[in-house]
Design a protein around this motif. Structure first.
Motif, mmCIF file in Angstrom:
data_model
loop_
_atom_site.group_PDB
_atom_site.id
_atom_site.type_symbol
_atom_site.label_atom_id
_atom_site.label_comp_id
_atom_site.label_asym_id
_atom_site.label_seq_id
_atom_site.Cartn_x
_atom_site.Cartn_y
_atom_site.Cartn_z
ATOM 1 N N ASP A 154 0.832 -1.211 0.000
ATOM 2 C CA ASP A 154 0.000 0.000 0.000
ATOM 3 C C ASP A 154 0.866 1.260 0.000
ATOM 4 O O ASP A 154 0.554 2.246 -0.678
ATOM 5 C CB ASP A 154 -0.920 0.004 1.218
ATOM 6 N N GLU A 155 1.956 1.226 0.756
ATOM 7 C CA GLU A 155 2.820 2.397 0.826
ATOM 8 C C GLU A 155 3.539 2.640 -0.495
ATOM 9 O O GLU A 155 3.675 3.786 -0.943
ATOM 10 C CB GLU A 155 3.836 2.236 1.960
ATOM 11 N N LEU A 156 4.006 1.596 -1.143
ATOM 12 C CA LEU A 156 4.659 1.766 -2.441
ATOM 13 C C LEU A 156 3.683 2.357 -3.464
ATOM 14 O O LEU A 156 4.070 3.200 -4.288
ATOM 15 C CB LEU A 156 5.204 0.430 -2.943
ATOM 16 N N ARG A 157 2.447 1.951 -3.399
ATOM 17 C CA ARG A 157 1.437 2.516 -4.291
ATOM 18 C C ARG A 157 1.158 3.979 -3.932
ATOM 19 O O ARG A 157 1.002 4.824 -4.822
ATOM 20 C CB ARG A 157 0.154 1.672 -4.214
ATOM 21 N N ARG A 158 1.134 4.282 -2.641
ATOM 22 C CA ARG A 158 0.930 5.669 -2.231
ATOM 23 C C ARG A 158 2.081 6.547 -2.693
ATOM 24 O O ARG A 158 1.874 7.701 -3.119
ATOM 25 C CB ARG A 158 0.791 5.749 -0.707
ATOM 26 N N LEU A 159 3.298 6.020 -2.648
ATOM 27 C CA LEU A 159 4.452 6.786 -3.108
ATOM 28 C C LEU A 159 4.346 7.100 -4.604
ATOM 29 O O LEU A 159 4.789 8.160 -5.054
ATOM 30 C CB LEU A 159 5.745 6.021 -2.819
ATOM 31 N N GLN A 160 3.768 6.189 -5.371
ATOM 32 C CA GLN A 160 3.560 6.456 -6.793
ATOM 33 C C GLN A 160 2.563 7.597 -6.983
ATOM 34 O O GLN A 160 2.755 8.488 -7.826
ATOM 35 C CB GLN A 160 3.089 5.192 -7.503
ATOM 36 N N GLN A 161 1.507 7.602 -6.187
ATOM 37 C CA GLN A 161 0.543 8.704 -6.261
ATOM 38 C C GLN A 161 1.179 10.022 -5.809
ATOM 39 O O GLN A 161 0.904 11.075 -6.388
ATOM 40 C CB GLN A 161 -0.678 8.371 -5.405
ATOM 41 N N GLU A 162 2.031 9.963 -4.806
ATOM 42 C CA GLU A 162 2.722 11.158 -4.348
ATOM 43 C C GLU A 162 3.626 11.713 -5.446
ATOM 44 O O GLU A 162 3.652 12.925 -5.698
ATOM 45 C CB GLU A 162 3.554 10.823 -3.108
ATOM 46 N N ALA A 163 4.360 10.833 -6.122
ATOM 47 C CA ALA A 163 5.235 11.276 -7.206
ATOM 48 C C ALA A 163 4.422 11.897 -8.336
ATOM 49 O O ALA A 163 4.836 12.903 -8.941
ATOM 50 C CB ALA A 163 6.062 10.105 -7.725
ATOM 51 N N ALA A 164 3.264 11.309 -8.628
ATOM 52 C CA ALA A 164 2.403 11.871 -9.668
ATOM 53 C C ALA A 164 1.935 13.268 -9.277
ATOM 54 O O ALA A 164 1.822 14.168 -10.123
ATOM 55 C CB ALA A 164 1.207 10.952 -9.917
ATOM 56 N N GLY A 165 1.680 13.472 -7.992
ATOM 57 C CA GLY A 165 1.295 14.799 -7.526
ATOM 58 C C GLY A 165 2.422 15.806 -7.698
ATOM 59 O O GLY A 165 2.193 16.942 -8.133
#
Length: 284
Positions: A154-165
């Motif tokens: 879940d955290e690795l996926r959240r980091l991808q969303q953070e990078a997209a932001g």
């Protein structure tokens, strides 16, 4: 661009002999890589089976002249003899590509009294390629606890969303010399390593599920081998540590926007230089 990902188990081969330089030489024989992502690299952990050297991150740098080597430590423990030297266990990235920024992400570690566990980490390097910047992340998820693996996914996926932001809404640098650099990060990424999650498992399926407001991940191997099941990546030759038999738990994932650039992805099944098999991926 060619990347090789490998859980090298501190240079310990399938027969239990430790020689990290030999393992790196084997990686170079297998591929003329631009990026080498390794899991289970140690510093001050000579008590491990086979007796690894005092600083394997330095060993990597000596073995790969012309490469920059970056480390991320998950488990960071006191010595057993009362000295000031730490026992450290983590991941490494070695690359000959220019690196703009390095980020070390501590992964979640929720309590699970039923399972031995350690702190886990993801190491991110933003590299420059002919097609622009690319985020490279290497990680090694928890082995014993499904609860912890799922939290780490879940955290690795959240980091991808953070990078997209950050990619969509970058902030400028405060100045040219200070630590407040521009926050822009590429949305395109490669995430690789030992996920300790079998192919098709709950954690595997969770990682490749679609993401909101960011390109999600695809398995590079299955993308290039549609309809096929990937071969095992651990326990082929080391049957002592893997007494229940081989399994597929090492992966290279790429963001969906990189799918068309995938040229090859192969799991090298012959080498016995580790209890895991390396994965080699090439992008146009």
């Amino acid at each position: 661009m060619k990347l090789l990902s490998w859980n090298v188990q501190w240079g310990r081969d399938a027969q239990g002999r430790v020689d990290l330089r030999r393992t790196i030489d084997e990686a170079r024989r297998l591929a003329d890589f631009d990026i080498l992502c390794m899991q289970e690299i140690t510093r001050g952990f000579g008590v491990l089976p086979g007796g690894p050297g005092p600083d394997q991150f330095e060993e990597i740098a000596r073995a790969l002249p012309g490469f920059a080597v970056f480390d991320a430590v998950g488990a960071d423990l006191s010595s057993l003899d009362g000295s000031s030297r730490r026992r450290q266990f983590g991941n490494a990235i070695a690359t000959r590509l220019p690196v703009a920024q390095v980020i070390r992400h501590s992964l979640p570690w929720p309590a699970d009294a039923a399972a031995p566990s350690m702190q886990r980490v993801a190491l991110e390097a933003i590299v420059a390629t002919e097609h622009g910047q690319l985020r490279i992340l290497v990680t090694h998820l928890e082995f014993y606890s499904l609860k912890q693996r799922l939290a780490q996914v879940d955290e690795l996926r959240r980091l991808q969303q953070e990078a997209a932001g950050h990619a969509a809404h970058p902030a400028p640098a405060e100045n040219a010399t200070g630590p407040f650099a521009a926050t822009s990060r590429p949305v395109s990424a490669i995430v690789c390593g030992d996920f300790n999650s079998e192919y098709g498992s709950q954690a595997y399926r969770a990682f490749i599920a679609p993401l909101a407001q960011a390109p999600g991940f695809v398995d590079a191997w299955t993308t290039l081998h549609p309809g096929a099941t990937p071969p095992p990546t651990a326990g082929i030759y080391d049957t002592a540590q893997w007494s229940t038999g081989p399994l597929t738990c090492d992966f290279v994932f790429v963001t969906d926007d990189l799918r068309a650039r995938l040229r090859s992805c192969e799991i090298e099944g012959a080498t016995q230089a580790s209890d895991h098999q390396p994965i080699i991926v090439e992008l146009d």
